[in-house]
Write a protein that holds these residues in place. Structure first.
Motif, PDB file in Angstrom:
ATOM      1  N   VAL A   1       0.858  -1.173   0.000  1.00  0.00           N
ATOM      2  CA  VAL A   1       0.000   0.000   0.000  1.00  0.00           C
ATOM      3  C   VAL A   1       0.901   1.231   0.000  1.00  0.00           C
ATOM      4  O   VAL A   1       1.609   1.495   0.978  1.00  0.00           O
ATOM      5  CB  VAL A   1      -0.939   0.024   1.219  1.00  0.00           C
ATOM      6  N   GLU A   2       0.885   1.978  -1.095  1.00  0.00           N
ATOM      7  CA  GLU A   2       1.674   3.197  -1.229  1.00  0.00           C
ATOM      8  C   GLU A   2       0.757   4.338  -1.661  1.00  0.00           C
ATOM      9  O   GLU A   2      -0.163   4.141  -2.435  1.00  0.00           O
ATOM     10  CB  GLU A   2       2.767   3.032  -2.281  1.00  0.00           C
ATOM     11  N   GLY A   3       1.026   5.529  -1.166  1.00  0.00           N
ATOM     12  CA  GLY A   3       0.309   6.714  -1.622  1.00  0.00           C
ATOM     13  C   GLY A   3      -1.096   6.856  -1.101  1.00  0.00           C
ATOM     14  O   GLY A   3      -1.844   7.743  -1.539  1.00  0.00           O
ATOM     15  N   THR A   4      -1.503   6.012  -0.173  1.00  0.00           N
ATOM     16  CA  THR A   4      -2.823   6.113   0.436  1.00  0.00           C
ATOM     17  C   THR A   4      -2.742   5.531   1.832  1.00  0.00           C
ATOM     18  O   THR A   4      -1.707   5.015   2.245  1.00  0.00           O
ATOM     19  CB  THR A   4      -3.874   5.356  -0.409  1.00  0.00           C
ATOM     20  N   ARG A   5      -3.840   5.633   2.571  1.00  0.00           N
ATOM     21  CA  ARG A   5      -3.817   5.129   3.943  1.00  0.00           C
ATOM     22  C   ARG A   5      -3.691   3.609   3.965  1.00  0.00           C
ATOM     23  O   ARG A   5      -4.275   2.915   3.137  1.00  0.00           O
ATOM     24  CB  ARG A   5      -5.079   5.544   4.689  1.00  0.00           C
ATOM     25  N   GLY A   6      -2.952   3.132   4.956  1.00  0.00           N
ATOM     26  CA  GLY A   6      -2.804   1.699   5.096  1.00  0.00           C
ATOM     27  C   GLY A   6      -2.390   1.324   6.505  1.00  0.00           C
ATOM     28  O   GLY A   6      -1.795   2.128   7.234  1.00  0.00           O
ATOM     29  N   MET A   7      -2.721   0.104   6.890  1.00  0.00           N
ATOM     30  CA  MET A   7      -2.335  -0.429   8.192  1.00  0.00           C
ATOM     31  C   MET A   7      -2.100  -1.922   8.052  1.00  0.00           C
ATOM     32  O   MET A   7      -2.857  -2.631   7.369  1.00  0.00           O
ATOM     33  CB  MET A   7      -3.428  -0.174   9.240  1.00  0.00           C
ATOM     34  N   ALA A   8      -1.029  -2.410   8.673  1.00  0.00           N
ATOM     35  CA  ALA A   8      -0.710  -3.834   8.665  1.00  0.00           C
ATOM     36  C   ALA A   8      -0.481  -4.286  10.102  1.00  0.00           C
ATOM     37  O   ALA A   8       0.147  -3.577  10.888  1.00  0.00           O
ATOM     38  CB  ALA A   8       0.529  -4.104   7.826  1.00  0.00           C
ATOM     39  N   VAL A   9      -0.987  -5.465  10.436  1.00  0.00           N
ATOM     40  CA  VAL A   9      -0.889  -5.993  11.796  1.00  0.00           C
ATOM     41  C   VAL A   9      -0.375  -7.424  11.758  1.00  0.00           C
ATOM     42  O   VAL A   9      -0.853  -8.253  10.967  1.00  0.00           O
ATOM     43  CB  VAL A   9      -2.258  -5.960  12.511  1.00  0.00           C
ATOM     44  N   LEU A  10       0.602  -7.707  12.605  1.00  0.00           N
ATOM     45  CA  LEU A  10       1.120  -9.060  12.825  1.00  0.00           C
ATOM     46  C   LEU A  10       0.800  -9.452  14.260  1.00  0.00           C
ATOM     47  O   LEU A  10       1.074  -8.684  15.189  1.00  0.00           O
ATOM     48  CB  LEU A  10       2.633  -9.103  12.607  1.00  0.00           C
ATOM     49  N   VAL A  11       0.223 -10.637  14.463  1.00  0.00           N
ATOM     50  CA  VAL A  11       0.023 -11.159  15.818  1.00  0.00           C
ATOM     51  C   VAL A  11       0.853 -12.423  15.975  1.00  0.00           C
ATOM     52  O   VAL A  11       1.002 -13.208  15.036  1.00  0.00           O
ATOM     53  CB  VAL A  11      -1.461 -11.454  16.122  1.00  0.00           C
ATOM     54  N   LEU A  12       1.399 -12.602  17.179  1.00  0.00           N
ATOM     55  CA  LEU A  12       2.252 -13.751  17.477  1.00  0.00           C
ATOM     56  C   LEU A  12       1.827 -14.386  18.788  1.00  0.00           C
ATOM     57  O   LEU A  12       1.426 -13.695  19.732  1.00  0.00           O
ATOM     58  CB  LEU A  12       3.720 -13.325  17.584  1.00  0.00           C
ATOM     59  N   SER A  13       1.957 -15.715  18.841  1.00  0.00           N
ATOM     60  CA  SER A  13       1.695 -16.455  20.067  1.00  0.00           C
ATOM     61  C   SER A  13       2.605 -17.670  20.095  1.00  0.00           C
ATOM     62  O   SER A  13       2.707 -18.398  19.100  1.00  0.00           O
ATOM     63  CB  SER A  13       0.227 -16.894  20.131  1.00  0.00           C
ATOM     64  N   SER A  14       3.303 -17.876  21.209  1.00  0.00           N
ATOM     65  CA  SER A  14       4.214 -19.016  21.299  1.00  0.00           C
ATOM     66  C   SER A  14       4.572 -19.306  22.741  1.00  0.00           C
ATOM     67  O   SER A  14       4.706 -18.386  23.560  1.00  0.00           O
ATOM     68  CB  SER A  14       5.497 -18.750  20.507  1.00  0.00           C
ATOM     69  N   GLU A  15       4.751 -20.588  23.056  1.00  0.00           N
ATOM     70  CA  GLU A  15       5.240 -20.991  24.371  1.00  0.00           C
ATOM     71  C   GLU A  15       6.754 -21.184  24.358  1.00  0.00           C
ATOM     72  O   GLU A  15       7.372 -21.364  25.407  1.00  0.00           O
ATOM     73  CB  GLU A  15       4.566 -22.297  24.804  1.00  0.00           C
ATOM     74  N   ASP A  16       7.363 -21.150  23.166  1.00  0.00           N
ATOM     75  CA  ASP A  16       8.789 -21.462  23.044  1.00  0.00           C
ATOM     76  C   ASP A  16       9.673 -20.245  22.900  1.00  0.00           C
ATOM     77  O   ASP A  16      10.900 -20.357  22.987  1.00  0.00           O
ATOM     78  CB  ASP A  16       9.019 -22.375  21.833  1.00  0.00           C
ATOM     79  N   ILE A  17       9.080 -19.084  22.645  1.00  0.00           N
ATOM     80  CA  ILE A  17       9.893 -17.883  22.487  1.00  0.00           C
ATOM     81  C   ILE A  17       9.370 -16.777  23.394  1.00  0.00           C
ATOM     82  O   ILE A  17       8.187 -16.750  23.743  1.00  0.00           O
ATOM     83  CB  ILE A  17       9.944 -17.393  21.029  1.00  0.00           C
TER      84      ILE A  17
END
Length: 394
Positions: free
Chosen positions: A80-96
Motif C-alpha cells: 500500500v503506497e500513496g494512500t492510507r494503510g495499516m498492517a498488523v502481525l500477531v504472534l503467540s508461542s510458548e517457546d519464544i
C-alpha cells in the motif's frame, strides 16, 4: 508452537482499519489471544492513537502492542503506497519470549539507549535472539545505536527500518503499548527456540569495477585511482545523464565496504550511500558517509530491471536455505525509493516473495533506511530490501 498471522487494511477510519487488519491476523494465526501485536500504519492514523491502540487491544486481546508510522505498508497480500494503510502481525508461542520496547529522546542518546536495548539479549543468554528496530528517521543516528548494542552485548542480528511518513508530515511516530512518541525508537526482541534467515537485496547495482579512494578527507573524495573524483564520476555517465550531473545524482550512488576491515565491495559486501555534493572547480565528490584513503569503492546505478534480478537471486538463496520448510512468519523492510517509484508498477517485491517462498505471514513497511546484518555486524543500508524469515527450531 509458534503461531502467527497478518492482516492489512486500507480503511480511512483508524478504528475500522485496526479492526479489519487485526481480525484478519487473528484468523490466520488461529488464536483467540495474542502474546503481542506489531502494527505499521501510514502517518494519518497517528492522530487517532486511542482508536488504534484500544481496537488492537480489544481484538488481539493484548496490551503488548508495538509499531511505527510508515510511508507505506506491505504484507503477503500486497503493498500500500500513496494512500492510507495499516498492517498488523500477531504472534503467540510458548517457546519464544517477545519483549516490546520504546525508548524516547533518541537524538544524542544513542549510546545510552543502545545499552538499554542490549539488556533484552542478556535476559535470554545462550538462546537465539533477533532484534527488530524502528527508529525515528529524522532524529538520532542509527549506526551509533547499532554500535552501542554490539558494544554492550556482542553481535545480535538486527533488522528493521527508519520510521517514515508520506513526505508531508515531516515527523514520524513510534508506538509501544498506549504510548505514541516521536524522536524515539520502538522495537521488539525475540528470544528463545527459533531460527532466523536474513538476506538483503540491493536496488542499486555496480556499474564500475572496484576502485580505490586515493585522496580523501572526512566525507569528501578528492581522488579515485589517483584521478580527480568528479572526472571519474563523469566518465561513468552515459546518454542524457552525462549532460546533467545534478540529475545524475538521482540515479548514481557510491558503494562502500560494509566491513572497513575487509575493505571489499564484492557483491553482497557493500553499502550504498548518496552523493551529496559536487565541486566542479576542485573535482571533488561529497558522499553521505565518512571515507578514508585506501578504501575501496564502486559506483552503482538505481535501476528497476537490475533490482528485480537481484531480488530473484536473494529469494533463491532464501529458498535454498529453507530446503522446503515454511517460515512461521517474516519481516520485509523495503526502502521508500523502491516499490512503485523503482519499478513503475506496484507490488513487485511482495509478488516475487510470494511466488518464490509461498504464502506465509509477512509484514513490513517502506522505511527511510534499512537495518540488517552483513557478516557479523549490523549496518544501515539505503535502497535495499531486508527479508528476515523466522522458522520453528528444527
Amino acid at each position: 508452537m509458534l503461531r502467527a498471522g497478518v492482516g492489512q487494511s486500507s480503511e480511512v477510519s483508524t478504528d475500522r482499519a485496526a479492526e479489519e487488519a487485526a481480525r484478519q491476523a487473528m484468523e490466520q494465526a488461529g488464536i483467540s489471544r495474542a502474546d503481542i501485536a506489531v502494527v505499521f500504519f501510514t502517518v494519518e492514523h497517528a492522530a487517532h492513537k486511542r482508536e488504534l491502540t484500544e481496537t488492537l487491544c480489544r481484538v488481539a486481546r493484548t496490551g503488548r502492542i508495538v509499531g511505527s508510522s510508515a510511508a507505506g505498508i506491505l504484507t503477503a497480500c500486497g503493498e500500500v503506497e500513496g494512500t492510507r494503510g495499516m498492517a498488523v502481525l500477531v504472534l503467540s508461542s510458548e517457546d519464544i519470549q517477545i519483549d516490546p520496547f520504546l525508548f524516547t529522546a533518541l537524538r544524542g542518546r544513542e549510546e545510552q539507549i543502545g545499552y538499554g536495548i542490549a539488556q533484552f539479549k542478556r535476559r535470554v543468554a545462550g538462546q537465539n535472539s533477533l532484534l527488530a528496530l524502528f527508529p525515528d528517521t529524522y532524529n538520532g543516528q542509527a549506526q551509533k545505536l547499532l554500535q552501542a548494542i554490539e558494544s554492550a552485548t556482542g553481535f545480535v542480528p538486527v533488522v528493521g527500518a527508519g520510521s517514515s511518513e508520506n513526505g508531508m508530515a515531516q515527523v514520524t511516530y513510534q508506538l509501544c503499548g498506549d504510548a505514541l512518541d516521536t524522536n524515539a525508537v520502538a522495537g521488539l526482541h525475540i528470544g528463545g527456540s527459533f531460527e532466523t534467515q536474513i538476506e538483503i537485496t540491493q536496488g542499486c547495482q555496480p556499474i564500475t569495477k572496484p576502485m580505490v579512494i586515493t585522496r580523501a578527507e572526512q566525507n569528501l573524495i578528492y581522488e579515485i585511482d589517483h584521478r580527480p573524483a568528479l572526472e571519474v564520476f563523469a566518465r561513468t555517465l552515459k546518454g542524457p545523464l552525462a549532460e546533467d550531473l545534478r540529475r545524475a545524482l538521482m540515479y548514481l550512488f557510491v558503494g562502500l565496504p560494509a566491513d572497513t576491515k575487509e575493505n571489499s565491495v564484492a557483491p553482497g559486501h557493500y553499502v550504498v550511500r548518496n552523493i551529496v555534493a559536487l565541486d566542479p572547480d576542485k573535482g571533488i565528490l561529497g558522499v553521505a558517509e565518512e571515507v578514508v584513503e585506501g578504501e575501496a569503492m564502486i559506483f552503482t546505478f538505481r535501476d528497476g530491471e537490475r533490482a528485480r534480478d537481484d531480488l530473484n537471486q536473494m529469494l533463491q538463496r532464501q529458498s535454498d536455505k529453507l530446503a522446503g520448510r515454511k517460515p512461521a512468519f517474516g519481516f520485509y523492510f523495503n526502502c521508500c525509493a523502491r516499490g512503485r517509484s523503482l519499478y513503475g508498477v506496484p507490488d513487485i517485491d511482495t509478488a516475487y516473495i510470494r511466488q518464490a517462498l509461498g504464502d506465509f505471514p509477512l509484514i513490513g513497511f517502506f522505511g527511510g533506511y534499512e537495518l540488517a546484518p552483513l557478516g557479523r555486524a549490523n549496518h544501515l543500508f539505503a535502497y535495499t530490501g531486508v527479508l528476515a524469515l523466522v522458522t520453528e527450531a528444527g
